[in-house]
Design a protein around this motif. Structure first.
Motif, mmCIF file in Angstrom:
data_model
loop_
_atom_site.group_PDB
_atom_site.id
_atom_site.type_symbol
_atom_site.label_atom_id
_atom_site.label_comp_id
_atom_site.label_asym_id
_atom_site.label_seq_id
_atom_site.Cartn_x
_atom_site.Cartn_y
_atom_site.Cartn_z
ATOM 1 N N UNK A 66 0.805 -1.292 -0.129
ATOM 2 C CA UNK A 66 0.279 0.211 -0.227
ATOM 3 C C UNK A 66 0.953 1.128 0.181
ATOM 4 N N UNK A 67 1.009 2.342 -0.905
ATOM 5 C CA UNK A 67 1.840 3.165 -0.849
ATOM 6 C C UNK A 67 0.304 4.444 -1.029
ATOM 7 N N UNK A 68 0.650 5.564 0.178
ATOM 8 C CA UNK A 68 -0.241 6.285 0.166
ATOM 9 C C UNK A 68 -0.178 7.909 -0.894
ATOM 10 N N UNK A 69 1.305 7.984 -0.962
ATOM 11 C CA UNK A 69 1.304 8.293 -2.168
ATOM 12 C C UNK A 69 1.147 8.339 -3.418
ATOM 13 N N UNK B 123 -2.922 8.738 -3.079
ATOM 14 C CA UNK B 123 -3.194 10.879 -3.523
ATOM 15 C C UNK B 123 -3.026 11.058 -4.999
ATOM 16 N N UNK B 124 -2.312 10.498 -5.651
ATOM 17 C CA UNK B 124 -2.112 10.515 -7.202
ATOM 18 C C UNK B 124 -3.203 10.195 -7.410
ATOM 19 N N UNK B 125 -4.045 9.283 -7.015
ATOM 20 C CA UNK B 125 -5.196 9.197 -7.779
ATOM 21 C C UNK B 125 -6.536 9.918 -7.801
ATOM 22 N N UNK B 126 -5.972 10.501 -6.440
ATOM 23 C CA UNK B 126 -7.608 11.752 -6.420
ATOM 24 C C UNK B 126 -6.713 12.924 -7.817
ATOM 25 N N UNK B 127 -5.372 12.862 -7.990
ATOM 26 C CA UNK B 127 -4.653 14.006 -8.525
ATOM 27 C C UNK B 127 -5.164 13.734 -10.224
ATOM 28 N N UNK B 128 -5.263 12.233 -10.718
ATOM 29 C CA UNK B 128 -5.568 11.671 -11.566
ATOM 30 C C UNK B 128 -6.921 12.375 -12.099
ATOM 31 N N UNK B 129 -7.399 11.837 -11.423
ATOM 32 C CA UNK B 129 -9.047 12.297 -11.196
ATOM 33 C C UNK B 129 -9.539 13.380 -11.329
ATOM 34 N N UNK B 130 -8.844 14.302 -10.835
ATOM 35 C CA UNK B 130 -8.971 15.927 -11.034
ATOM 36 C C UNK B 130 -8.603 16.005 -12.725
ATOM 37 N N UNK B 131 -7.706 15.466 -12.915
ATOM 38 C CA UNK B 131 -7.564 16.055 -14.571
ATOM 39 C C UNK B 131 -8.187 15.197 -15.095
ATOM 40 N N UNK B 132 -9.251 14.444 -15.248
ATOM 41 C CA UNK B 132 -9.739 14.490 -15.547
ATOM 42 C C UNK B 132 -11.236 14.773 -15.163
ATOM 43 N N UNK B 133 -11.646 15.434 -14.323
ATOM 44 C CA UNK B 133 -12.476 15.654 -14.446
ATOM 45 C C UNK B 133 -12.254 17.529 -14.790
ATOM 46 N N UNK B 134 -11.651 18.487 -15.324
ATOM 47 C CA UNK B 134 -10.614 19.264 -16.093
ATOM 48 C C UNK B 134 -10.526 18.449 -17.502
ATOM 49 N N UNK B 135 -10.058 17.886 -18.110
ATOM 50 C CA UNK B 135 -10.335 17.725 -18.996
ATOM 51 C C UNK B 135 -11.564 17.664 -19.794
#
Ligand SMILES: Nc1ncnc2c1ncn2[C@@H]1O[C@H](COP(=O)(O)OP(=O)(O)OP(=O)(O)O)[C@@H](O)[C@H]1O
Length: 122
Positions: A6-9, A12-24
Motif C-alpha cells: 500500500x502506498x499513500x503517495x 493520493x496521486x489517484x485523486x490528482x489523476x481524477x481531478x485531471x479527468x474532470x478538467x479534461x
C-alpha cells in the motif's frame, strides 16, 4: 497476481489523476458547463431556501448521478472516436445510448428539483 505494498503517495496521486479527468471533461465537453451552471444554481437555491437534510441528500445524489452519467458518456464518446473515425451505425447506437443514460438522470434530477423547490417557492 503480483501483491503490491500500500502506498499513500500512489493513492493520493489517484485523486490528482481524477481531478485531471474532470478538467479534461470541462475543457472538451461543453455539456459539463451546463451541468456546472445548473449545479451552482441548484446549490445556491437550496442554501437560500434552507432545504432540509433529506432534501439535501436527494439533491446531492441526483446531481452526482447526472455528473457520473455525463462523465461516462464522454468516456464512451472518446473510446469510440479513438477506435474509429469512420461513421458506423453501431457507433451511433453506442453513443446515442450513452447520451440516453444522461437524459434519464437529468430527467430524474429535474423531478427531484421540482419536488424540493416548488413547495418552498409557493
Ligand atoms: N462515428 C460515428 N458513426 C455514426 N454516428 C455517429 C458517429 N459519431 C457520432 N455519431 C452520432 O452523432 C451524435 C453526436 O456524437 P458526438 O461524438 O459529436 O457527440 P457530442 O455531440 O459531443 O455529444 P454530447 O452532446 O453527448 O457530448 C451521436 O450521438 C451519434 O448519433
Amino acid at each position: 497476481m503480483e501483491r503490491r505494498r500500500f502506498s499513500t503517495k500512489e493513492r493520493l496521486s489517484s485523486f490528482v489523476y481524477a481531478w485531471a479527468g474532470i478538467k479534461v471533461a470541462l475543457r472538451t465537453d461543453h455539456n459539463t458547463w451546463i451541468h456546472l451552471t445548473l449545479t451552482i444554481l441548484a446549490f445556491g437555491l437550496a442554501i437560500a431556501l434552507k432545504i432540509g437534510r433529506i432534501e439535501w441528500m436527494a439533491l446531492v445524489i441526483v446531481i452526482a448521478m447526472v455528473w457520473t452519467a455525463e462523465l461516462f458518456n464522454t468516456v464512451i464518446e472518446k473510446i469510440m472516436d479513438f477506435l474509429s473515425t469512420e461513421k458506423h451505425p453501431q457507433i451511433k447506437i453506442i453513443k446515442d445510448m450513452a447520451a440516453a443514460a444522461v437524459l434519464v438522470t437529468a430527467l430524474a434530477a429535474v423531478v427531484v428539483g421540482l419536488l424540493i423547490f416548488i413547495p418552498k417557492l409557493l
